[in-house]
Write a protein that holds these residues in place. Structure first.
Motif, PDB file in Angstrom:
ATOM      1  N   ASP A  59       0.865  -1.169   0.000  1.00  0.00           N
ATOM      2  CA  ASP A  59       0.000   0.000   0.000  1.00  0.00           C
ATOM      3  C   ASP A  59       0.903   1.221   0.000  1.00  0.00           C
ATOM      4  O   ASP A  59       1.514   1.553   1.012  1.00  0.00           O
ATOM      5  CB  ASP A  59      -0.896  -0.012   1.238  1.00  0.00           C
ATOM      6  N   ASP A  60       1.034   1.846  -1.156  1.00  0.00           N
ATOM      7  CA  ASP A  60       1.881   3.017  -1.311  1.00  0.00           C
ATOM      8  C   ASP A  60       0.991   4.255  -1.331  1.00  0.00           C
ATOM      9  O   ASP A  60       0.602   4.744  -2.388  1.00  0.00           O
ATOM     10  CB  ASP A  60       2.708   2.901  -2.590  1.00  0.00           C
ATOM     11  N   GLU A  61       0.627   4.726  -0.132  1.00  0.00           N
ATOM     12  CA  GLU A  61      -0.248   5.888   0.023  1.00  0.00           C
ATOM     13  C   GLU A  61      -1.549   5.734  -0.750  1.00  0.00           C
ATOM     14  O   GLU A  61      -2.007   6.647  -1.430  1.00  0.00           O
ATOM     15  CB  GLU A  61       0.486   7.170  -0.387  1.00  0.00           C
ATOM     16  N   GLY A  62      -2.131   4.547  -0.648  1.00  0.00           N
ATOM     17  CA  GLY A  62      -3.411   4.286  -1.291  1.00  0.00           C
ATOM     18  C   GLY A  62      -3.319   3.620  -2.637  1.00  0.00           C
ATOM     19  O   GLY A  62      -4.330   3.172  -3.184  1.00  0.00           O
ATOM     20  N   ARG A  63      -2.125   3.537  -3.201  1.00  0.00           N
ATOM     21  CA  ARG A  63      -1.923   2.847  -4.487  1.00  0.00           C
ATOM     22  C   ARG A  63      -1.536   1.408  -4.158  1.00  0.00           C
ATOM     23  O   ARG A  63      -0.415   1.139  -3.699  1.00  0.00           O
ATOM     24  CB  ARG A  63      -0.827   3.535  -5.296  1.00  0.00           C
ATOM     25  N   LEU A  64      -2.459   0.490  -4.388  1.00  0.00           N
ATOM     26  CA  LEU A  64      -2.290  -0.891  -3.957  1.00  0.00           C
ATOM     27  C   LEU A  64      -1.722  -1.752  -5.071  1.00  0.00           C
ATOM     28  O   LEU A  64      -2.155  -1.651  -6.216  1.00  0.00           O
ATOM     29  CB  LEU A  64      -3.636  -1.476  -3.518  1.00  0.00           C
ATOM     30  N   SER A  65      -0.775  -2.615  -4.740  1.00  0.00           N
ATOM     31  CA  SER A  65      -0.252  -3.577  -5.710  1.00  0.00           C
ATOM     32  C   SER A  65      -0.694  -4.974  -5.311  1.00  0.00           C
ATOM     33  O   SER A  65      -0.578  -5.372  -4.155  1.00  0.00           O
ATOM     34  CB  SER A  65       1.276  -3.517  -5.792  1.00  0.00           C
ATOM     35  N   TRP A  66      -1.220  -5.710  -6.286  1.00  0.00           N
ATOM     36  CA  TRP A  66      -1.715  -7.066  -6.076  1.00  0.00           C
ATOM     37  C   TRP A  66      -0.837  -8.017  -6.871  1.00  0.00           C
ATOM     38  O   TRP A  66      -0.600  -7.811  -8.056  1.00  0.00           O
ATOM     39  CB  TRP A  66      -3.169  -7.180  -6.533  1.00  0.00           C
ATOM     40  N   HIS A  67      -0.379  -9.092  -6.230  1.00  0.00           N
ATOM     41  CA  HIS A  67       0.627  -9.966  -6.815  1.00  0.00           C
ATOM     42  C   HIS A  67       0.118 -11.391  -6.993  1.00  0.00           C
ATOM     43  O   HIS A  67      -0.535 -11.943  -6.107  1.00  0.00           O
ATOM     44  CB  HIS A  67       1.866 -10.021  -5.912  1.00  0.00           C
ATOM     45  N   SER A  68       0.470 -11.986  -8.124  1.00  0.00           N
ATOM     46  CA  SER A  68       0.311 -13.421  -8.335  1.00  0.00           C
ATOM     47  C   SER A  68       1.703 -13.985  -8.518  1.00  0.00           C
ATOM     48  O   SER A  68       2.696 -13.268  -8.394  1.00  0.00           O
ATOM     49  CB  SER A  68      -0.551 -13.708  -9.569  1.00  0.00           C
ATOM     50  N   ARG A  69       1.797 -15.253  -8.885  1.00  0.00           N
ATOM     51  CA  ARG A  69       3.119 -15.844  -9.052  1.00  0.00           C
ATOM     52  C   ARG A  69       3.795 -15.388 -10.340  1.00  0.00           C
ATOM     53  O   ARG A  69       4.988 -15.575 -10.515  1.00  0.00           O
ATOM     54  CB  ARG A  69       3.035 -17.386  -9.031  1.00  0.00           C
ATOM     55  N   GLN A  70       3.051 -14.743 -11.257  1.00  0.00           N
ATOM     56  CA  GLN A  70       3.651 -14.329 -12.520  1.00  0.00           C
ATOM     57  C   GLN A  70       3.382 -12.872 -12.900  1.00  0.00           C
ATOM     58  O   GLN A  70       4.022 -12.356 -13.801  1.00  0.00           O
ATOM     59  CB  GLN A  70       3.147 -15.219 -13.667  1.00  0.00           C
ATOM     60  N   ALA A  71       2.447 -12.215 -12.240  1.00  0.00           N
ATOM     61  CA  ALA A  71       2.070 -10.884 -12.698  1.00  0.00           C
ATOM     62  C   ALA A  71       1.692  -9.994 -11.528  1.00  0.00           C
ATOM     63  O   ALA A  71       1.415 -10.462 -10.435  1.00  0.00           O
ATOM     64  CB  ALA A  71       0.902 -10.973 -13.680  1.00  0.00           C
ATOM     65  N   VAL A  72       1.692  -8.711 -11.779  1.00  0.00           N
ATOM     66  CA  VAL A  72       1.299  -7.721 -10.785  1.00  0.00           C
ATOM     67  C   VAL A  72       0.242  -6.816 -11.390  1.00  0.00           C
ATOM     68  O   VAL A  72       0.369  -6.396 -12.541  1.00  0.00           O
ATOM     69  CB  VAL A  72       2.504  -6.876 -10.339  1.00  0.00           C
ATOM     70  N   VAL A  73      -0.803  -6.528 -10.645  1.00  0.00           N
ATOM     71  CA  VAL A  73      -1.813  -5.575 -11.080  1.00  0.00           C
ATOM     72  C   VAL A  73      -1.871  -4.463 -10.046  1.00  0.00           C
ATOM     73  O   VAL A  73      -1.995  -4.734  -8.853  1.00  0.00           O
ATOM     74  CB  VAL A  73      -3.200  -6.230 -11.203  1.00  0.00           C
TER      75      VAL A  73
END
Length: 206
Positions: A59-73
């Motif tokens: 959580d970068d000041e409200g900008r969330l990163s979601w991770h799988s084993r191969q990609a990031v959204v």
């Protein structure tokens, strides 16, 4: 360009688990059940070619990163897609100009409002593409989540128009809590991401 924020122990543990849980050809519904039992925010993402269970990485000041084993959204605060990495969409950035109604979609009624965005796509070096959305509430629906739980959710649609862009985003929101449980959002012209929450994220400040 997207940049991955540094990861802590909790993030690394959750991502390592997802890599194990969805490795091989395991049924993603089974993986979702396993992830739901852990204390990590999680979701199911499908772009029509790649489908994965993902966990919250940062959580970068409200900008969330979601991770799988191969990609990031990357998802903006409020659940609005603002970038991808490792997916076919190639979305470097998407930003809302002016007021952001997605912090609480319950404030938007049937009359609707206008949302202004700028998109940056690597393909064709298309940067700063202006896109206007007409967002309104269109009704109520019963929607099942990745664990098979049914919820009665308010449905919102956003008609998008811009240079080389035409489409519709759809959002399903809990009318009592404002949680965005499911959405189908434009990531690139003719490419959509379908995002379904398994376990929502609650910031520590809440």
């Amino acid at each position: 360009m997207l940049m991955l924020a540094g990861c802590g122990t909790v993030m690394q543990t959750s991502v390592d688990f997802v890599r194990t849980a969805v490795a091989g050809k395991e049924d993603l519904s089974e993986a979702a059940t396993k992830v739901a039992a852990l204390p990590y925010a999680s979701l199911l993402m499908d772009d029509g070619q790649y489908r994965a269970v993902m966990v919250l990485g940062n959580d970068d000041e409200g900008r969330l990163s979601w991770h799988s084993r191969q990609a990031v959204v990357f998802l903006c605060e409020g659940g609005v897609l603002c970038g991808t990495h490792g997916l076919r969409a190639g979305l470097d950035d998407a930003r809302i100009e002016g007021d952001n109604p997605f912090t609480d979609l319950r404030t938007v009624g049937e009359a609707g409002i206008t949302v202004s965005r700028r998109y940056d796509w690597r393909s064709g070096y298309r940067y700063g593409v202006p896109v206007t959305g007409q967002l309104r509430r269109v009704g109520q629906e019963t929607v099942a989540d990745p664990l098979g739980r049914s919820r009665s959710l308010a449905r919102y649609e956003e008609r998008l128009e811009g240079p080389g862009v035409e489409g519709t985003n759809t959002y399903w929101v809990d009318p009592a809590t404002g949680v965005l449980w499911k959405s189908r959002q434009l990531a690139a012209p003719d490419v959509y991401l379908e995002i379904s929450l398994i376990k929502p994220y609650r910031r520590r400040s809440q």
